[in-house]
Design a protein around this motif. Sequence first.
Motif, mmCIF file in Angstrom:
data_model
loop_
_atom_site.group_PDB
_atom_site.id
_atom_site.type_symbol
_atom_site.label_atom_id
_atom_site.label_comp_id
_atom_site.label_asym_id
_atom_site.label_seq_id
_atom_site.Cartn_x
_atom_site.Cartn_y
_atom_site.Cartn_z
ATOM 1 N N LYS A 387 100.388 -38.315 29.267
ATOM 2 C CA LYS A 387 99.310 -38.803 30.128
ATOM 3 C C LYS A 387 98.743 -40.131 29.618
ATOM 4 O O LYS A 387 98.665 -41.112 30.356
ATOM 5 C CB LYS A 387 98.185 -37.756 30.199
ATOM 6 N N SER A 388 98.371 -40.164 28.334
ATOM 7 C CA SER A 388 97.820 -41.409 27.774
ATOM 8 C C SER A 388 98.864 -42.516 27.805
ATOM 9 O O SER A 388 98.561 -43.684 28.049
ATOM 10 C CB SER A 388 97.363 -41.189 26.340
ATOM 11 N N THR A 389 100.108 -42.132 27.570
ATOM 12 C CA THR A 389 101.180 -43.130 27.579
ATOM 13 C C THR A 389 101.274 -43.794 28.951
ATOM 14 O O THR A 389 101.394 -45.014 29.055
ATOM 15 C CB THR A 389 102.510 -42.444 27.226
ATOM 16 N N GLY A 428 88.784 -44.947 26.504
ATOM 17 C CA GLY A 428 89.966 -44.348 25.872
ATOM 18 C C GLY A 428 89.656 -43.025 25.218
ATOM 19 O O GLY A 428 88.506 -42.603 25.124
ATOM 20 N N GLN A 429 90.727 -42.395 24.741
ATOM 21 C CA GLN A 429 90.618 -41.076 24.138
ATOM 22 C C GLN A 429 89.864 -41.150 22.804
ATOM 23 O O GLN A 429 89.133 -40.266 22.447
ATOM 24 C CB GLN A 429 92.026 -40.525 23.916
ATOM 25 N N SER A 430 90.094 -42.228 22.049
ATOM 26 C CA SER A 430 89.275 -42.410 20.853
ATOM 27 C C SER A 430 88.457 -43.679 21.060
ATOM 28 O O SER A 430 89.001 -44.736 21.339
ATOM 29 C CB SER A 430 90.139 -42.522 19.606
ATOM 30 N N LEU A 509 89.909 -43.310 32.801
ATOM 31 C CA LEU A 509 89.066 -42.456 31.958
ATOM 32 C C LEU A 509 89.971 -41.445 31.268
ATOM 33 O O LEU A 509 90.431 -40.493 31.881
ATOM 34 C CB LEU A 509 88.025 -41.725 32.822
ATOM 35 N N ASP A 510 90.257 -41.709 30.008
ATOM 36 C CA ASP A 510 91.146 -40.810 29.267
ATOM 37 C C ASP A 510 90.285 -39.898 28.415
ATOM 38 O O ASP A 510 89.805 -40.281 27.363
ATOM 39 C CB ASP A 510 92.098 -41.652 28.401
ATOM 40 N N GLU A 511 90.069 -38.699 28.873
ATOM 41 C CA GLU A 511 89.219 -37.731 28.160
ATOM 42 C C GLU A 511 87.857 -38.354 27.857
ATOM 43 O O GLU A 511 87.325 -38.221 26.758
ATOM 44 C CB GLU A 511 89.887 -37.311 26.841
#
Length: 591
Positions: A387-389, A428-430, A509-511
């Motif tokens: 997904k993030s990729t 991002g996720q982080s 919106l990644d997490e």
Amino acid sequence: MNAAERRGVWDAKTWEVYKRLFGYTRRYRTVGLLAILGMAIDGGALAVFTNLLRPLFDDLFKNKDPHLIFWMPIWIMIIFAVRGIGTFLSSYGISYIGRHVVQAMQMDVFGSYLKLPATFFGAEPSGQQISRITYTSEQVASASTDAIKIAVTEGVTVVSMLYVMLHNSAYLTLALLVMVPAVALIATVVSRRYRSISRRIQGSMGSVTGTVEESVGAYREVRIYGGQPHEGARFDEVTRRARRLNLKIALTSASSSTAIQTVAAFALAVLVFLGTRADVIDHITSGVFITVLTAMGAMIPSLKRLTNVQSNIQRGMSAAEDLFDVMDMAPEGDHGRIELDRTRGDLVFEGIRLRYPRSEAEALRGVDLRCPPGTVTALVGRSGSGKSTLVSLLPRFYEPSAGRIVLDGEDYLDYTLASLRRQIAWVGQSVVLFDGTVAENIAYGELSGASEAEIVAAAEAANAMEFIGRMPQGLQSQIGQGGGMLSGGQRQRIAIARAILKNAPILVLDEATSALDTESERLIQNALQRLMEHRTTLVIAHRLSTIEGADQIAVMDHGRIVEQGTHAELLALQGHYAALHRMQFQAPAGD
Ligand SMILES: Nc1ncnc2c1ncn2[C@@H]1O[C@H](COP(=O)(O)OP(=O)(O)OP(=O)(O)O)[C@@H](O)[C@H]1O
Ligand SMILES: [Mg+2]
């Protein structure tokens, strides 16, 4: 040994490096000329003084010449006053140029870091990247400025001492012939060795920096998991390696000094031998002999330093080469011509495949997905499913190995990189925050022109004003490096405020709300819902409750989309999504 280490000292590539390095000093030509003049004066003055030794012995003490008795002390004072000026000019001048060159090189390397593609940052430990700026660029300057200083000052000393010798007695100067080939040989051997060692020292400095960075950054993990002995051992190993390499340099330099000294002593012995032959001894005055002897004696330390100058040059050259290599790396590909003003947000992924560099398996194995303008697409699926990729292709961090992305009917690659990235807001996720104030972090980069009212509005929408208002200086509060003074959820809300402020037509919106409590999440969901209107949004979420309202949901598995539809459609399908949903809403511990 790699190719670079095997290379000679004076080959074409090395000349390239010299020329390029020299280019950095071009702007300081006047200072450079003054410094070189200073070095020449420095070296020459000593020779002038040595040349005074003969009249000092022969005319002053033996013949008691009254003219000389008056002038000699004055000359000595003048010579050393002039030499003092020379020393000052050379020392300060060369440092002036050196510091400017260091800064220029640091800027150029840093400039490359800002432009290099994502693949570069994965390919090399970050310690290496830091030490290139902190250590390697310093090496270039100190090594090459020292080298110039030694080469000129000692070069002039040697040449002028040679002149003094020849001027006084060409016959005695023959003794020098013993020295020349031996010195040349030593210099060649030494310089070869230096080059190969210097290169390895740079590498080992990178490891030292990297190890420190990691252990300091992970201080919590190190303490909780008792990693001290391991980190200590690791640091011991890298510093040991650095020490060993540095000692190798010291060993080479010490042996070459000893060798030169021995050769020089031999030459002095030859000098005395030549001067004391029966047919010569009567013609040579003590003044001549002392002058030649002193000149030769003064030449020895200079020669010693000149052979070691190779060490400086080699150190500087291998450092410069490393920096130039980075400066020459290709920046991110940006061949697009179309300047995208504001996209409609009609986004299509066509047969996208992606294999990360140095990785065996494909992270994406043929993804087809259409995200119509103004809709919300949710990506769900197992951890590691890609997904993030997939969303990281949007800002073109990676280029797909097959397939293409089409935006507003045009191939993605046809847009200029900057204008494309302007279309995307990203959480991002982080979350990454910068050392600075809350306001600076929300209005970051191109957003820095935003007014305080706009920043407050964005922070309100992200439900961040609630905690920002409680901070001592509000928006102007410092948040520490990496946002270290904020909680995970607070960091996330700042990142969301930043994305809201950007007001871009594509929102990723990644997490983005994963670190928030249910109440804050609900508040932000409302704000995001409003934000998503009129935008093309890609949401990644593990908590399915947050994406039920999406226009379409794509379920990913092993780099593919395995199911696609609305919440209701997918539930009816009784497949992957329905199973995920059941788990989250029925399992007692599910969230
Ligand atoms: N920079 C990288 N280099 C090499 N492989 C990577 C890189 N980033 C991710 N991968 C690999 O690609 C695959 C997909 O990772 P990705 O981050 O896209 O998963 P994800 O679906 O976002 O998972 P999660 O839900 O845990 O965030 C994983 O197998 C991962 O190992
Ligand atoms: Mg992910």
